[in-house]
Design a protein around this motif. Sequence first.
Motif, PDB file in Angstrom:
ATOM      1  N   PHE A 225       0.827  -1.201   0.000  1.00 11.66           N
ATOM      2  CA  PHE A 225       0.000   0.000   0.000  1.00 11.66           C
ATOM      3  C   PHE A 225       0.866   1.257   0.000  1.00 11.66           C
ATOM      4  O   PHE A 225       0.653   2.172  -0.779  1.00 11.66           O
ATOM      5  N   ALA A 226       1.875   1.288   0.877  1.00 11.61           N
ATOM      6  CA  ALA A 226       2.726   2.479   0.976  1.00 11.61           C
ATOM      7  C   ALA A 226       3.527   2.699  -0.297  1.00 11.61           C
ATOM      8  O   ALA A 226       3.642   3.828  -0.790  1.00 11.61           O
TER       9      ALA A 226
ATOM     10  N   TRP B 297       7.699  -0.065  -8.250  1.00 11.17           N
ATOM     11  CA  TRP B 297       7.877  -0.808  -7.004  1.00 11.17           C
ATOM     12  C   TRP B 297       6.678  -1.696  -6.725  1.00 11.17           C
ATOM     13  O   TRP B 297       6.806  -2.799  -6.209  1.00 11.17           O
ATOM     14  N   MET B 298       5.505  -1.216  -7.064  1.00 10.18           N
ATOM     15  CA  MET B 298       4.293  -2.016  -6.863  1.00 10.18           C
ATOM     16  C   MET B 298       4.329  -3.267  -7.741  1.00 10.18           C
ATOM     17  O   MET B 298       3.956  -4.352  -7.293  1.00 10.18           O
ATOM     18  N   ALA B 299       4.801  -3.126  -8.974  1.00  8.60           N
ATOM     19  CA  ALA B 299       4.911  -4.277  -9.869  1.00  8.60           C
ATOM     20  C   ALA B 299       5.944  -5.276  -9.349  1.00  8.60           C
ATOM     21  O   ALA B 299       5.719  -6.493  -9.399  1.00  8.60           O
TER      22      ALA B 299
ATOM     23  N   ALA C  31       4.428  -7.112  -6.460  1.00 10.83           N
ATOM     24  CA  ALA C  31       3.411  -8.044  -6.947  1.00 10.83           C
ATOM     25  C   ALA C  31       4.070  -9.308  -7.507  1.00 10.83           C
ATOM     26  O   ALA C  31       3.590 -10.425  -7.270  1.00 10.83           O
ATOM     27  N   MET C  32       5.187  -9.145  -8.228  1.00  8.32           N
ATOM     28  CA  MET C  32       5.902 -10.313  -8.740  1.00  8.32           C
ATOM     29  C   MET C  32       6.472 -11.149  -7.597  1.00  8.32           C
ATOM     30  O   MET C  32       6.480 -12.377  -7.662  1.00  8.32           O
ATOM     31  N   LEU C  33       6.920 -10.496  -6.536  1.00 11.50           N
ATOM     32  CA  LEU C  33       7.405 -11.215  -5.363  1.00 11.50           C
ATOM     33  C   LEU C  33       6.272 -12.005  -4.717  1.00 11.50           C
ATOM     34  O   LEU C  33       6.450 -13.170  -4.337  1.00 11.50           O
TER      35      LEU C  33
END
Length: 54
Positions: A6-7, A15-17, A20-22
Amino acid sequence: MMLVMFAVGTMNLLWMALLAMLAIAEKAQAGHFVTRIAGAILLVWAAALLLLSA
């Protein structure tokens, strides 16, 4: 990890992608190797943020 997503997700889509891959890698793997490595990385990151912000 959801709090980190969220942050980071509100600041940068890249960074969100990556997070998400992690998360997908954690779900896809039968063992706990990816989960333990991710946990260690997040703990080191948190410790670094605490030490550098003081």
